[in-house]
Design an enzyme around this catalytic site. Structure first.
Site, PDB file in Angstrom:
ATOM      1  N   SER A  33       0.823  -1.207   0.000  1.00 32.95           N
ATOM      2  CA  SER A  33       0.000   0.000   0.000  1.00 32.95           C
ATOM      3  C   SER A  33       0.856   1.256   0.000  1.00 32.95           C
ATOM      4  O   SER A  33       0.592   2.215  -0.733  1.00 32.95           O
ATOM      5  CB  SER A  33      -0.922  -0.004   1.229  1.00 32.95           C
ATOM      6  OG  SER A  33      -1.816  -1.092   1.184  1.00 32.95           O
ATOM      7  N   ARG A  37       1.412   3.854  -3.396  1.00 35.01           N
ATOM      8  CA  ARG A  37       1.067   5.272  -3.238  1.00 35.01           C
ATOM      9  C   ARG A  37       2.288   6.154  -3.477  1.00 35.01           C
ATOM     10  O   ARG A  37       2.199   7.202  -4.118  1.00 35.01           O
ATOM     11  CB  ARG A  37       0.481   5.515  -1.844  1.00 35.01           C
ATOM     12  CG  ARG A  37      -0.966   5.075  -1.689  1.00 35.01           C
ATOM     13  CD  ARG A  37      -1.384   5.003  -0.224  1.00 35.01           C
ATOM     14  NE  ARG A  37      -2.809   4.728  -0.069  1.00 35.01           N
ATOM     15  CZ  ARG A  37      -3.380   3.537  -0.223  1.00 35.01           C
ATOM     16  NH1 ARG A  37      -2.621   2.491  -0.554  1.00 35.01           N
ATOM     17  NH2 ARG A  37      -4.679   3.371  -0.063  1.00 35.01           N
ATOM     18  N   GLY A 100      -5.637  -4.069  -7.526  1.00 36.11           N
ATOM     19  CA  GLY A 100      -6.673  -3.056  -7.403  1.00 36.11           C
ATOM     20  C   GLY A 100      -6.109  -1.652  -7.385  1.00 36.11           C
ATOM     21  O   GLY A 100      -6.728  -0.720  -7.907  1.00 36.11           O
ATOM     22  N   SER A 172     -12.315   1.776  -0.093  1.00 39.15           N
ATOM     23  CA  SER A 172     -11.698   3.066   0.237  1.00 39.15           C
ATOM     24  C   SER A 172     -10.797   3.550  -0.888  1.00 39.15           C
ATOM     25  O   SER A 172     -10.484   4.746  -0.971  1.00 39.15           O
ATOM     26  CB  SER A 172     -10.884   2.950   1.528  1.00 39.15           C
ATOM     27  OG  SER A 172      -9.764   2.080   1.346  1.00 39.15           O
ATOM     28  N   GLN A 173     -10.375   2.641  -1.777  1.00 37.38           N
ATOM     29  CA  GLN A 173      -9.515   3.037  -2.884  1.00 37.38           C
ATOM     30  C   GLN A 173     -10.205   4.019  -3.817  1.00 37.38           C
ATOM     31  O   GLN A 173      -9.544   4.792  -4.513  1.00 37.38           O
ATOM     32  CB  GLN A 173      -9.040   1.808  -3.667  1.00 37.38           C
ATOM     33  CG  GLN A 173      -8.041   0.954  -2.917  1.00 37.38           C
ATOM     34  CD  GLN A 173      -7.600  -0.268  -3.712  1.00 37.38           C
ATOM     35  OE1 GLN A 173      -8.041  -0.496  -4.841  1.00 37.38           O
ATOM     36  NE2 GLN A 173      -6.721  -1.074  -3.119  1.00 37.38           N
ATOM     37  N   SER A 200     -12.107   0.295   5.499  1.00 35.09           N
ATOM     38  CA  SER A 200     -10.642   0.459   5.465  1.00 35.09           C
ATOM     39  C   SER A 200     -10.209   1.919   5.533  1.00 35.09           C
ATOM     40  O   SER A 200      -9.338   2.362   4.787  1.00 35.09           O
ATOM     41  CB  SER A 200     -10.063  -0.206   4.200  1.00 35.09           C
ATOM     42  OG  SER A 200     -10.445  -1.553   4.114  1.00 35.09           O
ATOM     43  N   GLU A 315      -8.771  -6.539   5.168  1.00 32.57           N
ATOM     44  CA  GLU A 315      -7.751  -7.377   4.543  1.00 32.57           C
ATOM     45  C   GLU A 315      -7.184  -8.412   5.510  1.00 32.57           C
ATOM     46  O   GLU A 315      -6.569  -9.393   5.091  1.00 32.57           O
ATOM     47  CB  GLU A 315      -6.620  -6.502   4.013  1.00 32.57           C
ATOM     48  CG  GLU A 315      -5.818  -5.798   5.082  1.00 32.57           C
ATOM     49  CD  GLU A 315      -5.093  -4.569   4.547  1.00 32.57           C
ATOM     50  OE1 GLU A 315      -3.860  -4.546   4.639  1.00 32.57           O
ATOM     51  OE2 GLU A 315      -5.753  -3.654   4.051  1.00 32.57           O
ATOM     52  N   HIS A 342     -13.108  -8.166  -3.184  1.00 31.99           N
ATOM     53  CA  HIS A 342     -11.645  -8.172  -3.248  1.00 31.99           C
ATOM     54  C   HIS A 342     -11.183  -9.158  -4.326  1.00 31.99           C
ATOM     55  O   HIS A 342     -11.907  -9.416  -5.278  1.00 31.99           O
ATOM     56  CB  HIS A 342     -11.066  -8.496  -1.875  1.00 31.99           C
ATOM     57  CG  HIS A 342     -11.112  -7.329  -0.932  1.00 31.99           C
ATOM     58  ND1 HIS A 342     -10.430  -7.296   0.262  1.00 31.99           N
ATOM     59  CD2 HIS A 342     -11.765  -6.137  -1.007  1.00 31.99           C
ATOM     60  CE1 HIS A 342     -10.647  -6.145   0.874  1.00 31.99           C
ATOM     61  NE2 HIS A 342     -11.461  -5.431   0.118  1.00 31.99           N
ATOM     62  N   ARG A 346     -14.182 -13.069  -0.651  1.00 36.39           N
ATOM     63  CA  ARG A 346     -13.435 -13.702   0.432  1.00 36.39           C
ATOM     64  C   ARG A 346     -14.342 -14.340   1.487  1.00 36.39           C
ATOM     65  O   ARG A 346     -13.945 -15.341   2.110  1.00 36.39           O
ATOM     66  CB  ARG A 346     -12.486 -12.686   1.078  1.00 36.39           C
ATOM     67  CG  ARG A 346     -11.259 -12.398   0.211  1.00 36.39           C
ATOM     68  CD  ARG A 346     -10.345 -11.367   0.810  1.00 36.39           C
ATOM     69  NE  ARG A 346      -9.104 -11.275   0.023  1.00 36.39           N
ATOM     70  CZ  ARG A 346      -8.210 -10.299   0.136  1.00 36.39           C
ATOM     71  NH1 ARG A 346      -8.416  -9.316   1.006  1.00 36.39           N
ATOM     72  NH2 ARG A 346      -7.120 -10.297  -0.609  1.00 36.39           N
TER      73      ARG A 346
END
Length: 427
Positions: A33, A37, A100, A172-173, A200, A315, A342, A346
């Protein structure tokens, strides 16, 4: 893990059982992550930046490849990756794979290109939600038809920006993607969430913190609203923390074996969701403490059941569910309906695979209930999902004859995971 290394492992892979307490000190690869970023911000900054201790994995190499395709120069030859921003002028093709972050973070900066950028990925990626971001980009002035992979961004060299309302309850992405590019838009961005609670949230906090490190003005003082002022993104180097979510199977190994595992360099303060493992494992009966080397977890030999809302740290669910299947009391995992979108669904996958090994699992729309039951060996399928593989090896550490299908999928965030894991458990 390379294809050659994966081919060297039997598939399905016999997960090693820990027949005695495991005592180990481990150093983990960097955070995916944080790495991705940092790469995105470096690619649109006002000068070169260095991403130190970058995670080298499929997802991060896909991100580096995407940014290179757009026109930046990303040198991944060493442990520290240098990123030199470029002018986004050429047509390009972006392979999202199963990442993702690539599928969601790159389109908002592709809008700054003067070329046409085509996006596609692995077959399963075409099922993952992206329409909310593409609709938001259209509202901000980007020419992007379609609402799913494959899609094309037709850049005009600039993006108007402004106010946009999104429903980020699936990921949240959706918020982070717009914030990362927002400072480069003519009017910045004012992103407002309208829908069920955003999952998240620590990942959005991570995005905001990294933007501020690049000198970007971000106002997140109002709930469900994030404002990024237009302006330059200052070049900045980042030192990538260990991936704390990747720590889950290793700390779980201490819990299930009654041993002690230390993860080196665990940060005392972090925005990573994996930091929640400290409280989760304490609640399940482990001793958890910071040491001079990092975070130390000692298992008691008995795992307690857990009733917890994992909405902000979804996650972690596969690893936590595996521990709950081994616990002596009932467990309830709630607030995680969003993880159905995801790498795979899951919740359904965990109910199927844990149930296939004898676990008493009830699947709910937004979670799982797990009751104590004797487990047995069998094949644990991963659905090309690295977190599912983590769940399989955790159960395999406590139960004989667990075979994990496609262990190579762990290469998404931890290259050569199987070899590393095997080296921790005495044969």
């Amino acid at each position: 893990m390379t294809d050659a290394q994966h081919d060297s492992w039997q598939d399905p892979w016999p997960a090693p059982r820990a027949s005695s307490p495991v005592d180990a000190i481990v150093s983990l690869p960097g955070s995916k992550s944080l790495t991705n970023r940092a790469l995105v911000l470096a690619a649109i900054a006002d000068g070169p930046s260095v991403v130190r201790r970058a995670l080298r994995s499929r997802d991060t190499l896909l991100m580096a490849g995407a940014l290179t395709a757009l026109g930046s120069a990303v040198d991944t030859s060493g442990d520290d990756w240098t990123v030199t921003p470029g002018t986004f002028t050429d047509d390009a093709t972006v392979d999202c794979g199963l990442a993702g972050t690539v599928m969601r973070f790159v389109p908002p900066i592709a809008g700054l290109s003067t070329g046409t950028v085509a996006f596609d990925g692995d077959p399963h990626m075409r099922k993952r939600p992206i329409g909310e971001i593409l609709g938001a980009l259209r509202g901000l002035g980007v020419d992007v038809p379609g609402d799913a992979l494959p899609f094309t961004v037709r850049g005009s060299g600039s993006v108007r920006g402004g106010t946009v309302v999104v429903d980020a309850s699936a990921s949240s992405q959706f918020i982070s993607a717009l914030l990362l590019a927002g400072a480069r838009y003519d009017e910045g961005v004012d992103v407002r969430h309208d829908g069920k609670p955003v999952p998240s949230l620590p990942h959005i906090d991570m995005t905001v913190a990294m933007l501020r490190e690049h000198g970007v003005d971000v106002d997140d003082s109002e709930a469900n609203r994030w404002r990024v002022a237009p302006g330059p993104i200052r070049a900045a180097d980042h030192v990538i923390e260990p991936d704390l979510s990747n720590a889950a199977p290793f700390l779980a190994l201490a819990a299930v074996s009654g041993g002690t595992v230390t993860v080196r360099d665990w940060p005392r303060s972090t925005t990573q969701a994996g930091d929640a493992l400290r409280d989760i494992l304490t609640t399940m009966g482990c001793e958890v403490a910071f040491t001079d080397e990092g975070l130390e977890v000692t298992g008691s030999g008995t795992l307690l059941g857990l009733d917890v809302d994992l909405h902000d740290v979804g996650e972690l669910t596969p690893a936590v569910a595996a521990l709950c299947a081994l616990a002596e009391g009932p467990s309830h995992l709630r607030g995680i309906g969003h993880i159905r979108g995801h790498e795979t669904d899951r919740l359904a996958a965990l109910a199927t695979e844990l149930g296939g090994l004898g676990a008493d699992v009830t699947e709910h729309p937004d979670g799982l209930s797990i009751a104590p039951a004797p487990l047995h060996g069998g094949v644990f399928h991963t659905y090309a999902d690295h977190r599912m593989a983590h769940a399989g090896v955790i159960v395999g550490a406590a139960v004989e004859d667990v075979l994990v299908e496609n262990i190579g999928t762990t290469g998404k965030t931890f290259p050569d995971f199987a070899r590393f894991w095997s080296g921790l458990i005495p044969s």
